[in-house]
Design a protein around this motif. Sequence first.
Motif: not given
Length: 466
Positions: A305-307, A398-400, A451-453
Amino acid sequence: MLQGVLSRAPATDAAAAGTAATKAKRAPESPDDEDNDGEEVRAARGKRQQLLGPAGSSVAADGPETRGLRLLSLLLRCAEAVAMDQLTEARELLPEIAELSSPFGSSPERVAAYFGDALCARVLSSYLGAYSPLSSLRPLAAAQSRRVAGAFQAYNALSPLVKFSHFTANQAILQALDGEDRLHVIDLDIMQGLQWPGLFHILASRPRKPRSLRITGLGASLDVLEATGRRLADFAASLGLPFEFQPIEGKIGHVADAASLLGQRHHHQQHQQQDEATVVHWMHHCLYDVTGSDVGTVRLLRSLRPKLITIVEQDLGHKGDFLGRFVEALHYYSALFDALGDGAGAGGAAEQESAAERHAVERQLLGAEIRNIVAVGGPKRTGEVRVERWGDELRRAGFRPVSLAGSPATQARLLLGMYPWKGYTLAEEDTCLKLGWKDLSLLTASAWEPADAAAVPASGHGSQET
């Protein structure tokens, strides 16, 4: 130069070459890809005949352009013979390639020397029936790591490609970490850590310096990692920055879980207080396999879960049949050798020194990449299913994408303006930045955020294998 020879060919021929490269990118991702080369071989034979004409095998090597055409003809014929498993024919072409090429000559002679060497290794391994998967290549020895490090430093001086990777990623990281005062950077292949002093400088110049700054660096040699950590620690101390370095010997895809990267204390802190911002950086290359397992890498990035994730990729396909991969690599590295030749020639009185540095770059870096792409083959080329387009894979995880327009693009343009020679191009495509040489894209830089949690589930809670 071979790239120039290709560009001077009729438009239909250039299109044929591009089609072959495109087919390589779109080839089926079956482990038996290399056993089904018939259609690609026929297409390449037709392209070679169109490009070189009926006299392609009898061009006199008495001028730069005819010499380049002859080398191109020989390389394509040899690659075609390898693809068709006609090893005797391929072996008979190698001496003439070696005679006409030279790692100290013109651009076409230099690139042909390394492709010829790679083809020779490929023919030998084909005779022996020994195909070493890329994923099991031995890690770089300490002495070789030092030579590679020196070559990267020379590359950094001769070309904007390394600086482009560093500047663009650093600007994206700084934007993502604006307002954060506890920072953690995970570099999936830190090597000598050349990128991070630039980031340290900017962080130290801010009105409020970070309260903590950590880098976790992965690599093949613990000794090299520890030396990198000491250099970065000394540099951070000179700027008054608090700094901690965590070396991890191994590949990211083999790391057990996120806690191994974060450290147990910091892992607990990350989940309880959420006060440390983590970013991941990855600069791709073909020198060796960095991930070990692409599936494991995707799973870890999802659980970490990196920023922000920053990636700089070569615009070069690594999958598909042998012949398509060869044609695409020949175009790509012809452009790189052409660009390096132009840059090294800009040194004036220091031209001889620049030529020596260029040779080190081409031998230690580009030649090694060519060998990995061409010489390693067979049904077990990689040993597992590999990710071809990391952007698509990160979206599924799950990343954008984060746009690199603005400061990253501005810094990249300023960087190109610092160099006295022409030919490099910068293009914004969707959210990415592409650095190219003339009409060929060489590197693509991109940045990604969750993208979101809910879209990035924690490890062990419903994450889906890809």
